[in-house]
Write a protein that holds these residues in place. Structure first.
Motif, PDB file in Angstrom:
ATOM      1  N   GLY A 290     -16.121   8.993  10.613  1.00  0.00           N
ATOM      2  CA  GLY A 290     -17.203   8.287   9.942  1.00  0.00           C
ATOM      3  C   GLY A 290     -17.455   8.749   8.534  1.00  0.00           C
ATOM      4  N   SER A 291     -16.871   9.871   8.102  1.00  0.00           N
ATOM      5  CA  SER A 291     -17.052  10.336   6.732  1.00  0.00           C
ATOM      6  C   SER A 291     -16.124   9.565   5.797  1.00  0.00           C
ATOM      7  N   SER A 292     -16.279   9.790   4.494  1.00  0.00           N
ATOM      8  CA  SER A 292     -15.483   9.106   3.485  1.00  0.00           C
ATOM      9  C   SER A 292     -14.701  10.126   2.677  1.00  0.00           C
ATOM     10  N   GLY A 293     -13.553   9.739   2.204  1.00  0.00           N
ATOM     11  CA  GLY A 293     -12.729  10.620   1.388  1.00  0.00           C
ATOM     12  C   GLY A 293     -11.585   9.860   0.753  1.00  0.00           C
ATOM     13  N   ARG A 294     -10.860  10.546  -0.138  1.00  0.00           N
ATOM     14  CA  ARG A 294      -9.743   9.929  -0.845  1.00  0.00           C
ATOM     15  C   ARG A 294      -8.457  10.103  -0.052  1.00  0.00           C
ATOM     16  N   VAL A 295      -7.430   9.376  -0.478  1.00  0.00           N
ATOM     17  CA  VAL A 295      -6.140   9.404   0.210  1.00  0.00           C
ATOM     18  C   VAL A 295      -5.036   9.665  -0.807  1.00  0.00           C
ATOM     19  N   ASP A 296      -3.907  10.133  -0.296  1.00  0.00           N
ATOM     20  CA  ASP A 296      -2.705  10.328  -1.105  1.00  0.00           C
ATOM     21  C   ASP A 296      -1.771   9.153  -0.897  1.00  0.00           C
ATOM     22  N   LEU A 297      -1.138   8.727  -1.989  1.00  0.00           N
ATOM     23  CA  LEU A 297      -0.165   7.635  -1.955  1.00  0.00           C
ATOM     24  C   LEU A 297       1.208   8.208  -2.277  1.00  0.00           C
ATOM     25  N   THR A 298       2.155   8.072  -1.363  1.00  0.00           N
ATOM     26  CA  THR A 298       3.531   8.519  -1.556  1.00  0.00           C
ATOM     27  C   THR A 298       4.428   7.294  -1.575  1.00  0.00           C
ATOM     28  N   VAL A 299       5.295   7.193  -2.601  1.00  0.00           N
ATOM     29  CA  VAL A 299       6.084   5.987  -2.828  1.00  0.00           C
ATOM     30  C   VAL A 299       7.525   6.368  -3.112  1.00  0.00           C
ATOM     31  N   ALA A 300       8.458   5.560  -2.611  1.00  0.00           N
ATOM     32  CA  ALA A 300       9.869   5.599  -3.006  1.00  0.00           C
ATOM     33  C   ALA A 300      10.160   4.310  -3.758  1.00  0.00           C
ATOM     34  N   LEU A 301      10.510   4.420  -5.050  1.00  0.00           N
ATOM     35  CA  LEU A 301      10.651   3.247  -5.930  1.00  0.00           C
ATOM     36  C   LEU A 301      12.084   3.138  -6.417  1.00  0.00           C
ATOM     37  N   ASP A 302      12.673   1.957  -6.251  1.00  0.00           N
ATOM     38  CA  ASP A 302      14.002   1.670  -6.790  1.00  0.00           C
ATOM     39  C   ASP A 302      13.872   1.277  -8.259  1.00  0.00           C
ATOM     40  N   ILE A 303      14.619   1.945  -9.140  1.00  0.00           N
ATOM     41  CA  ILE A 303      14.462   1.742 -10.583  1.00  0.00           C
ATOM     42  C   ILE A 303      15.129   0.454 -11.048  1.00  0.00           C
ATOM     43  N   ALA A 304      16.264   0.114 -10.475  1.00  0.00           N
ATOM     44  CA  ALA A 304      16.994  -1.055 -10.944  1.00  0.00           C
ATOM     45  C   ALA A 304      16.206  -2.341 -10.744  1.00  0.00           C
ATOM     46  N   THR A 305      15.447  -2.440  -9.657  1.00  0.00           N
ATOM     47  CA  THR A 305      14.707  -3.664  -9.346  1.00  0.00           C
ATOM     48  C   THR A 305      13.202  -3.471  -9.321  1.00  0.00           C
ATOM     49  N   ARG A 306      12.714  -2.223  -9.480  1.00  0.00           N
ATOM     50  CA  ARG A 306      11.287  -1.902  -9.392  1.00  0.00           C
ATOM     51  C   ARG A 306      10.711  -2.281  -8.017  1.00  0.00           C
ATOM     52  N   THR A 307      11.535  -2.186  -6.995  1.00  0.00           N
ATOM     53  CA  THR A 307      11.098  -2.503  -5.643  1.00  0.00           C
ATOM     54  C   THR A 307      10.620  -1.240  -4.946  1.00  0.00           C
ATOM     55  N   PRO A 308       9.379  -1.198  -4.448  1.00  0.00           N
ATOM     56  CA  PRO A 308       8.940  -0.043  -3.646  1.00  0.00           C
ATOM     57  C   PRO A 308       9.600  -0.092  -2.269  1.00  0.00           C
ATOM     58  N   LEU A 309      10.454   0.876  -1.991  1.00  0.00           N
ATOM     59  CA  LEU A 309      11.168   0.872  -0.722  1.00  0.00           C
ATOM     60  C   LEU A 309      10.244   1.191   0.438  1.00  0.00           C
ATOM     61  N   ALA A 310       9.276   2.087   0.214  1.00  0.00           N
ATOM     62  CA  ALA A 310       8.330   2.457   1.272  1.00  0.00           C
ATOM     63  C   ALA A 310       7.118   3.097   0.631  1.00  0.00           C
ATOM     64  N   VAL A 311       5.951   2.900   1.257  1.00  0.00           N
ATOM     65  CA  VAL A 311       4.704   3.534   0.806  1.00  0.00           C
ATOM     66  C   VAL A 311       4.000   4.102   2.032  1.00  0.00           C
ATOM     67  N   ILE A 312       3.384   5.266   1.849  1.00  0.00           N
ATOM     68  CA  ILE A 312       2.647   5.920   2.935  1.00  0.00           C
ATOM     69  C   ILE A 312       1.318   6.403   2.385  1.00  0.00           C
ATOM     70  N   LEU A 313       0.249   6.136   3.111  1.00  0.00           N
ATOM     71  CA  LEU A 313      -1.082   6.625   2.776  1.00  0.00           C
ATOM     72  C   LEU A 313      -1.517   7.628   3.841  1.00  0.00           C
ATOM     73  N   ARG A 314      -2.138   8.707   3.394  1.00  0.00           N
ATOM     74  CA  ARG A 314      -2.701   9.655   4.348  1.00  0.00           C
ATOM     75  C   ARG A 314      -3.866  10.373   3.671  1.00  0.00           C
ATOM     76  N   PRO A 315      -4.842  10.868   4.449  1.00  0.00           N
ATOM     77  CA  PRO A 315      -6.070  11.384   3.847  1.00  0.00           C
ATOM     78  C   PRO A 315      -5.993  12.820   3.356  1.00  0.00           C
ATOM     79  N   VAL A 316      -4.877  13.491   3.561  1.00  0.00           N
ATOM     80  CA  VAL A 316      -4.763  14.877   3.125  1.00  0.00           C
ATOM     81  C   VAL A 316      -3.483  15.019   2.332  1.00  0.00           C
ATOM     82  N   ALA A 317      -3.244  16.228   1.825  1.00  0.00           N
ATOM     83  CA  ALA A 317      -2.049  16.467   1.029  1.00  0.00           C
ATOM     84  C   ALA A 317      -0.800  16.167   1.850  1.00  0.00           C
ATOM     85  N   THR A 318       0.215  15.599   1.198  1.00  0.00           N
ATOM     86  CA  THR A 318       1.439  15.195   1.875  1.00  0.00           C
ATOM     87  C   THR A 318       2.194  16.415   2.400  1.00  0.00           C
ATOM     88  N   LYS A 319       2.690  16.298   3.620  1.00  0.00           N
ATOM     89  CA  LYS A 319       3.472  17.361   4.231  1.00  0.00           C
ATOM     90  C   LYS A 319       4.961  17.051   4.106  1.00  0.00           C
TER      91      LYS A 319
END
Length: 693
Positions: A290-319
């Protein structure tokens, strides 16, 4: 005159112009021999070999463009360096030059510039008169107009015009380039430059502080320092884009720029270069407790096409496991990922109508998003990306890893720009947006937060396939259409036609193999995984039976789990070569996807009350969080999800109804054990449906 160029092509430099020419009777070098031009017939030249007297006919054009041709005496052309000199002058200075040009041209040629052919010059400017007589007549004419000019000045104008054209008539004071320091000692200028460069990592001060330090340093060296006004002018010229007296964060960012021209990475095929990075998202979300907080966004981005291959959100630092899981999701389409359908169904049931489209529209958009296999990945030096989990996964998939320089975000500029695009095109439209910094932050973004992490994850996945993949990007341009911006889907189609790529996707077993691993025993009731019970009918032959695996298993069974979707775990049946999917025994009590953060929230609640984290107490706390929000934060979270209040069941009831939003009807669920929990001063409660992280 230099007669040889870098490729052996002859040239002559006269006033800055390079000219190639050939004339009759010239002695030239051509085709490795010495020749003389002896005749010309139309466009052909007759060359006589000076060693053999053989005559050779060569077109003049072929001779001039041949790299082996060295001319005898090229014809010079006047320099065109100052042809655009008038464009660099102010309007007033340009009018003065044009007026002076008319007088000088009339003295030299007898007629003003722009006169029609056949015009007769004035008698005093007739070219039969000596130059000095024409100059005297012009000076007399100027004197009658109130313009005083001496004969020596007119001779100087004539010489400048002959040497540099109309640009030579401009006043030197109008074209003179001013230096940064002027007449200030260069050693004082070096002290100022050192002080400005030293502001990168210190707290922001004023210009007066820099001037005071410069005066102190100059006094030690015995240097004369100009006035404060002069020092302020020099500071203004030196500051540039380094922001020495602006925001400290901007100053440090500008200081990371390389001291050379910007390079450009131009991968020629999809997957050739992929960048991976994490950043805090400018958004407050609702946590499971029920509390509120920020999240981390982790992305794998292809440079040739600028396509995000995958994105993951989580509320704590990425492991470290998140990086390996990101790699698995990058190579697995969304519909093939275990647990994705359940997460999407729940988000569609609780989000406002229309925020997520129907299954048909969503799957068509996902099908248009390309599946790209990475070949090379650029990462920073964080522990998440240089750990053994991620590097072993890349080695197994034959993906090379490139480490960026320490504290140099410019080594991954494309993904940094992607983060800015997500904030401007997606994040700022959601409730709970925090802004890029505290200066632009609202009064209380945490109170505005209404979306849970799983809802934001599904909304972001939909926005990427529907909006980002079909939005033109300035970094995607075809050489044949340099002014046309392509979308990521269009860029993939264009590159795939030149460098086709075989679509490869991980199977379900491959996906599970990249999930984090733990070891557990199969008990008669199933598997106890972090205090949660999981069971499956396929466990019947293995209940209480050791796996037979050596250390580190020590007879336990291999368990794979998705940290963001804990509705099920996956046990490897090495005897039959398959994966057994075991569901959480209380999964029917939970409408939304469950995650490990719910377990952490329950443990924190028990710790605050000073109770032991026993299995029975822990399950009771989880049931409390899932069914009866007690605290103020939990009640606010229940209101944000727009769920219908549900009455708190009596502890002694053998079964209780749980609302299924997909069916909107009570479904009786048998409770495994009645749990008695005393909630003082509680009459009514609202259910919090917890989402995955």
């Amino acid at each position: 005159m230099d007669r040889t160029g870098s490729k052996g092509v002859a040239y002559a430099e006269h006033g800055g112009c390079v000219v190639k020419a050939v004339r009759l009777f010239d002695f030239i070098q051509f085709d490795g021999g010495s020749w003389q031009v002896v005749a010309q017939d139309g466009s052909e030249l007759a060359l006589k070999n000076l060693a053999t007297n053989r005559i050779r006919r060569v077109p003049a054009v072929d001779l001039l463009i041949d790299d082996s041709y060295l001319p005898d005496d090229p014809r010079p052309l006047p320099s065109l360096e100052n042809a655009a000199a008038l464009e660099r002058l102010s309007p007033a200075a340009r009018d003065d030059v044009l007026a002076l040009h008319g007088h000088v041209h009339e003295v030299l040629h007898g007629l003003p510039p722009g006169s029609s052919p056949g015009s007769t010059p004035k008698p005093e400017y007739d070219l039969t008169n000596p130059l000095q007589a024409r100059i005297a007549a012009k000076l007399t004419e100027l004197a009658t107009r109130g313009i005083a000019m001496t004969e020596r000045t007119m001779f100087r104008h004539l010489a400048d015009y002959r040497a540099r054209g109309i640009g030579g008539l401009a006043d030197g004071r109008a074209t003179r380039q001013a230096s940064v320091s002027g007449r200030t000692d260069l050693r004082v200028l070096a002290l100022i430059e050192a002080e400005v460069s030293g502001q990168k990592d210190v707290s922001t001060g004023t210009r007066s502080r820099v001037i005071a330090r410069v005066r102190a340093a100059a006094a030690k060296s015995g240097l004369d320092v100009p006035s404060d006004a002069t020092l302020y002018r020099i500071l203004k010229k030196i500051e540039g884009s380094r922001h020495p007296f602006g925001n400290a964060t901007t100053r440090r960012t500008q200081g990371n720029r390389p001291d050379r021209s910007w390079g450009r990475q131009a991968p020629s095929r999809p997957g050739e270069l992929v960048e991976i990075d994490s950043t805090p998202m400018d958004l407050m979300v609702v946590y499971p407790d029920g509390s509120s907080g920020r999240v981390d966004l982790t992305v794998a981005l292809d440079i040739a096409t600028r396509t995000p291959l995958a994105v993951i959100l989580r509320p704590v630092a990425t492991k470290a496991v998140d990086a390996a899981l990101l790699l698995a999701r990058a190579m697995t389409p969304l519909p093939m990922q275990p647990g994705w359908d359940a997460s999407l169904s729940y988000s569609r049931s609780v989000l406002p109508q229309g925020m997520l489209p129907g299954d048909e529209d969503l799957r068509s958009a996902i099908a248009a998003k390309p599946v790209i296999v990475p070949e090379s990945i650029t990462v920073d030096r964080g522990k998440v990306f240089i750990g053994s989990t991620f590097t072993a996964a890349c080695e197994r998939l034959q993906i090379s890893i490139t480490k960026a320089a320490p504290r140099t975000p410019t080594d991954k500029p494309h993904i940094e720009r992607f983060f800015a695009g997500v904030n401007s095109g997606f994040t700022q439209y959601l409730d709970g947006y925090t802004g890029p910094n505290t200066v632009r932050r609202g009064k209380d973004p945490a109170a505005e937060a209404r979306f849970t992490l799983a809802e934001v994850q599904n909304l972001l996945d939909w926005w990427l396939v529907a909006i980002w993949q079909n939005r033109p990007h300035q970094g995607l341009r075809h050489p044949a259409m340099p002014r046309k911006d392509l979308t990521p889907n269009e860029a993939f189609a264009a590159l795939s036609s030149v460098a086709p790529q075989v679509p490869v996707a991980l199977t379900r077993d491959d996906y599970l193999s990249l999930l984090p691993i733990e070891w557990r025993r199969i008990q008669p009731y199933g598997i106890n995984f972090h205090g949660l019970h999981y069971d499956s009918p396929d466990f019947h032959p293995y209940r209480g039976v050791p796996s037979g695996l050596p250390a580190p298993a020590d007879g336990r069974w291999e368990v794979r789990y998705d940290p963001y979707r804990l509705q099920a775990i996956y046990v490897r049946d090495h005897k039959k070569g398959r994966w057994i999917e075991a569901s959480w025994t209380l999964t029917t009590h939970l409408v939304g996807p469950f995650s490990r953060e719910v377990l952490a929230a329950a443990k924190k609640a028990l710790d605050r009350r000073g109770e032991t984290v026993a299995g029975r107490d822990l399950l009771a706390e989880i049931n409390r969080i899932l069914t009866t929000p007690a605290g103020r934060a939990e009640r606010q979270a229940a209101q944000r999800t727009h769920l219908t209040p549900a009455a708190v069941p009596a502890p002694e009831a053998p079964s209780r109804p749980v609302v299924d939003p997909a069916l909107m009807a009570p479904v009786p669920i048998q409770a495994p054990d009645p749990v008695v929990i005393d909630f003082p001063r509680r009459r009514h409660g609202r259910r919090i449906d917890l989402l995955e992280d």
